[in-house]
Design a protein around this motif. Structure first.
Motif, short mmCIF file in Angstrom:
data_model
loop_
_atom_site.label_atom_id
_atom_site.label_comp_id
_atom_site.label_asym_id
_atom_site.label_seq_id
_atom_site.Cartn_x
_atom_site.Cartn_y
_atom_site.Cartn_z
N LEU A 127 0.84 -1.20 0.00
CA LEU A 127 0.00 0.00 0.00
C LEU A 127 0.88 1.25 0.00
CD1 LEU A 127 -3.22 0.60 2.03
CD2 LEU A 127 -1.41 2.30 2.11
N CYS A 128 1.90 1.22 0.84
CA CYS A 128 2.80 2.37 0.95
C CYS A 128 3.54 2.62 -0.36
CB CYS A 128 3.78 2.11 2.09
SG CYS A 128 4.80 3.53 2.51
N ALA A 142 2.69 0.74 -9.72
CA ALA A 142 1.55 0.99 -8.82
C ALA A 142 0.55 -0.15 -8.93
CB ALA A 142 0.89 2.32 -9.16
N ARG A 143 0.26 -0.58 -10.16
CA ARG A 143 -0.68 -1.69 -10.34
C ARG A 143 -0.17 -2.97 -9.68
NH1 ARG A 143 -1.83 -4.22 -16.21
NH2 ARG A 143 0.40 -4.58 -15.95
N TYR A 144 1.13 -3.22 -9.82
CA TYR A 144 1.71 -4.40 -9.19
C TYR A 144 1.47 -4.39 -7.68
CZ TYR A 144 5.28 -7.38 -7.09
OH TYR A 144 5.93 -8.30 -6.31
N HIS A 145 1.74 -3.26 -7.05
CA HIS A 145 1.58 -3.17 -5.59
C HIS A 145 0.11 -3.16 -5.19
CE1 HIS A 145 5.80 -2.87 -4.73
NE2 HIS A 145 5.94 -1.85 -5.56
N VAL A 146 -0.74 -2.57 -6.03
CA VAL A 146 -2.18 -2.59 -5.76
C VAL A 146 -2.69 -4.03 -5.73
CG1 VAL A 146 -4.43 -2.07 -6.78
CG2 VAL A 146 -2.71 -0.28 -6.58
N LEU A 147 -2.28 -4.83 -6.72
CA LEU A 147 -2.71 -6.23 -6.77
C LEU A 147 -2.12 -7.03 -5.62
CD1 LEU A 147 -2.46 -6.87 -10.62
CD2 LEU A 147 -4.54 -6.78 -9.25
N GLN A 148 -0.88 -6.76 -5.26
CA GLN A 148 -0.27 -7.47 -4.14
C GLN A 148 -0.97 -7.12 -2.83
OE1 GLN A 148 1.77 -9.84 -4.01
NE2 GLN A 148 3.38 -9.74 -5.53
#
Length: 303
Positions: A127-128, A142-148
């Protein structure tokens, strides 16, 4: 520590005189003699290296700045009690490292933060990092971290940023993220995000965009385990689904997950492998009983 003070003195001197190569070589030598501990020596060394990285950033020395940042983050990879001040410095470095050079630095950063996430918002490193990536308009990471992360509010925030930047094709991002979330077994999150972000396209019982209607009915049939209707809706909207070759990959994966279709299990591809790795991270599928029944998809849900 032997020659400890000399290394720090040399790094500071070479940094201030802009002899960056010599400063970097001494930083490398110093890092080989350091290990993480809450001592005055480590604090002095870490602050010295951090100041050097900031100077490299300000002088736009990107390559050396990236390599020095990797040296700095490596100091904490085996630590279990990193202080708040170092978390702040690590996040600051991540935000200033050029997007093209974040790979190894980011991998080590995630490893550190996952050991001690208490200093992070919602205790969620992804999220951070997604917020930092969005601030830099790095939508790929950003999409990678959003999905994670899988956080519904974060998904909505991410889509709003994308839709603001690309208003003419915003619905495509809604469709894509919905399918990707389903591919990592996030049915509950998908429903929450889709209902929240697609409101403006809702006209009575239907959406003004065909692909959004497709997602709406697809979620309904997934929830109610109606495989025949799921296949029918794909055939009905095949004209629109053919516009993106990835849709077929996503839909086969979704069919395998939610309808236990074994025929797609042995068709490995890069996204299939990505889904498997994310699935291991997220664990079991969310409890979504009665989530997307026809009764729950009332107009009130969309207001």
């Amino acid at each position: 520590m032997k020659n400890f003070d000399k290394f720090i003195e040399k790094i500071n001197r070479y940094r201030d005189s802009e002899q960056y190569y010599d400063a970097f070589q001494n930083t490398l030598s110093l890092s080989h003699r350091l290990f993480y501990e809450n001592t005055n020596q480590f604090v002095r060394a870490a602050n010295c290296i951090y100041s050097f990285i900031i100077k490299l950033h300000l002088s736009k020395n990107i390559n050396m700045g990236y390599e020095t940042a990797n040296i700095y983050v490596a100091l904490f990879t085996n630590a279990t009690d990193v202080k708040q001040e170092y978390y702040d410095q690590l996040l600051k470095l991540y935000s200033i490292v050029d997007v093209k050079y974040r790979g190894r630095f980011e991998k080590n950063l995630i490893s550190i933060f996952e050991k001690q996430p208490s200093f992070l918002p919602n205790h969620d490193v992804h999220l951070c990092l997604s917020f930092i990536a969005l601030k830099a308009s790095d939508f790929y990471m950003a999409r990678y971290h959003v999905l994670q992360s899988g956080d519904p509010s974060l998904c909505v925030y991410f889509l709003k940023n994308l839709c603001t930047k690309y208003p003419d094709i915003d619905y495509l991002f809604i469709v894509q993220l919905s399918l990707q979330l389903l591919c990592i077994r996030k049915l509950t999150t998908t429903k929450t995000v889709f209902v929240s972000i697609s409101k403006k396209y809702r006209n009575n019982d239907l959406y003004s965009i065909p692909l959004l209607n497709f997602v709406y009915f697809m979620l309904l049939y997934i929830q109610e385990k109606e495989l025949e209707n799921y296949d029918d809706i794909i055939n009905e909207y095949c004209e629109y689904l053919s516009e993106d070759s990835y849709y077929d990959i996503y839909l086969k994966r979704i069919r395998h997950i939610y309808f236990e279709d074994k025929s797609t299990e042995e068709t490995p591809n890069f996204f299939h492998q990505l889904c498997n790795s994310m699935q291991n991270t997220f664990g079991k599928e969310e409890n979504s009983n009665d989530l997307f029944s026809r009764e729950t998809l009332s107009e009130d849900d969309l207001e």
